[in-house]
Design an enzyme around this catalytic site. Structure first.
Site, short mmCIF file in Angstrom:
data_model
loop_
_atom_site.label_atom_id
_atom_site.label_comp_id
_atom_site.label_asym_id
_atom_site.label_seq_id
_atom_site.Cartn_x
_atom_site.Cartn_y
_atom_site.Cartn_z
N ARG A 9 0.82 -1.21 0.00
CA ARG A 9 0.00 0.00 0.00
C ARG A 9 0.85 1.25 0.00
O ARG A 9 0.47 2.26 0.62
CB ARG A 9 -0.99 0.01 1.16
CG ARG A 9 -2.23 -0.81 0.83
CD ARG A 9 -3.44 -0.34 1.62
NE ARG A 9 -3.58 -1.02 2.88
CZ ARG A 9 -4.71 -1.53 3.34
NH1 ARG A 9 -5.81 -1.46 2.61
NH2 ARG A 9 -4.76 -2.11 4.51
N LYS A 12 -13.65 2.45 -6.61
CA LYS A 12 -13.30 3.61 -5.80
C LYS A 12 -11.82 3.57 -5.44
O LYS A 12 -11.21 2.50 -5.42
CB LYS A 12 -14.16 3.70 -4.54
CG LYS A 12 -13.96 2.54 -3.56
CD LYS A 12 -14.86 2.70 -2.35
CE LYS A 12 -14.62 1.61 -1.32
NZ LYS A 12 -13.27 1.65 -0.73
N LYS A 53 -15.12 -2.07 2.33
CA LYS A 53 -13.86 -2.20 1.61
C LYS A 53 -12.87 -1.14 2.10
O LYS A 53 -13.24 -0.07 2.57
CB LYS A 53 -14.09 -2.05 0.10
CG LYS A 53 -14.99 -3.13 -0.48
CD LYS A 53 -14.34 -4.50 -0.39
CE LYS A 53 -15.20 -5.61 -0.97
NZ LYS A 53 -16.33 -5.99 -0.13
N ASP A 54 -11.58 -1.46 1.94
CA ASP A 54 -10.50 -0.61 2.45
C ASP A 54 -10.51 0.76 1.79
O ASP A 54 -10.94 0.93 0.64
CB ASP A 54 -9.16 -1.28 2.21
CG ASP A 54 -9.03 -2.62 2.93
OD1 ASP A 54 -9.58 -3.60 2.42
OD2 ASP A 54 -8.40 -2.65 4.00
N ARG A 55 -9.98 1.74 2.52
CA ARG A 55 -9.86 3.09 1.97
C ARG A 55 -8.62 3.23 1.10
O ARG A 55 -8.70 3.65 -0.05
CB ARG A 55 -9.83 4.14 3.10
CG ARG A 55 -9.69 5.58 2.58
CD ARG A 55 -9.76 6.57 3.72
NE ARG A 55 -8.62 6.46 4.63
CZ ARG A 55 -7.45 7.06 4.43
NH1 ARG A 55 -7.23 7.80 3.35
NH2 ARG A 55 -6.48 6.93 5.31
#
Length: 343
Positions: free
Chosen positions: A24, A53, A82-84
């Site tokens: 990430r 997104k 869901k993850d940012r």
């Protein structure tokens, strides 16, 4: 005050602790695609949108859709959070009976960093937990990928499965959700204080992780024991056993069934060897266990192990790209924790 624990890793005894690694570094390094196992029916009161997104949470998109479509957040459904810091694809539904989507909806979403990949009508609202799997593509770099045994670590996870821990994101930054959950349960849980049930989920997740760590430490996390409740791989179907036998052990070794751990709540106590694990949880964390029972949440089970679906590893320039799918509710960060020490 309960603190965030350091959970037992599966591979450390065999390969030693992993070396530092990064993931990430940018959202494109963590890609997630939510997979349904049915096709929307192309008619009905609900507009289903499959969106992509970036750097946004699921609730950010819910609030944006609520504003653009002139509906309340309750009129919008989604299956999973869901993850940012990621690029994620998922379905959401908007209740629009008798009317079309607002003109320019796709363009408005696109200007806010949300792309509509697909849209279709369906008779029903999208409910939580109806997707079957999440497909992940993760880019990892750093010392860990050059560590002797890195490929063996990955191969072992592919062959034998991964401890199905709830990831750290469930507990919030520095475990603050866990502290909030403890405080709420100590004074008595009320729905108005926890509309989405997140604090209940946080407390149950913590207790599950503690039990999984104990069974990982004594080597029984993937072996059926007397009194176990087993889950069929790829389903939520469970069955209880009085005694373990060679046939069940063989099915577990083949990843056909998985031992489960308790998601604490109101229900019948386990029997046999499993009763001892749950009794120790109650003795160590009575406020959490008793608070969950007073809240009325029903006891449930979660597999102690997850199987990597269609796993692939590809080398890139100074990085490794991992691709795999996981059952809904399982965390890719639990896979990563076996491979790298996050730096």
């Amino acid at each position: 005050m309960i603190n965030m624990p350091t959970w037992q890793r599966y591979l450390d005894a065999q390969f030693g602790p992993p070396q530092p690694g990064q993931y990430r570094a940018q959202p494109e390094d963590f890609w997630v695609d939510e997979q349904l196992d049915f096709i929307p029916e192309a008619h009905g009161e609900h507009l289903w949108l499959r969106v992509e997104k970036r750097n946004q949470t699921t609730l950010d998109v819910v609030n944006t859709l609520s504003r653009l479509c002139g509906v309340t957040p309750r009129d919008i459904g989604y299956s999973g959070m869901k993850d940012r810091i990621a690029v994620t694809r998922q379905w959401l539904s908007v209740h629009l009976p008798g009317r079309d989507a607002p003109a320019g909806l796709e363009q408005s979403l696109n200007s806010l960093g949300v792309t509509v990949v697909e849209q279709v009508r369906h008779p029903r609202k999208l409910k939580r937990g109806v997707h079957r799997t999440n497909r992940f593509v993760l880019r990892i770099s750093g010392e860990a990928i050059y560590q002797e045994g890195f490929i063996c670590r990955w191969g072992t996870l592919c062959q034998h499965g991964v401890p199905n821990y709830f990831g750290p994101q469930r507990f919030g930054p520095d475990g603050r959700n866990l502290q909030r959950a403890e405080a709420l349960l100590n004074r008595g849980w009320r729905k108005r204080d926890d509309r989405q049930g997140m604090m209940l989920s946080t407390a149950r997740s913590f207790l599950f992780n503690e039990l999984l760590s104990e069974r990982l430490a004594d080597g029984t996390w993937c072996q059926p024991l007397a009194g176990d409740t087993l889950m069929l791989d790829g389903t939520q179907s469970v069955f209880s056993i009085d005694q373990a036998d060679d046939a069940l052990s063989a099915r577990a070794a083949a990843l056909d069934v998985h031992p489960t751990g308790i998601l604490w709540g109101v229900g019948e106590p386990s029997q046999g060897e499993i009763a001892g694990y749950e009794s120790r949880l109650l003795q160590q964390y009575p406020a959490l266990c008793e608070g969950l029972e007073r809240s009325g949440v029903k006891q449930a089970r979660r597999a102690l192990r997850m199987r990597l679906l269609e796993p692939q590893l590809t080398w890139e320039a100074e990085a490794v790209r991992l691709s795999f799918a996981l059952p809904r509710g399982s965390f890719a960060t639990a896979v990563l924790s076996e491979l790298i020490a996050v730096s």
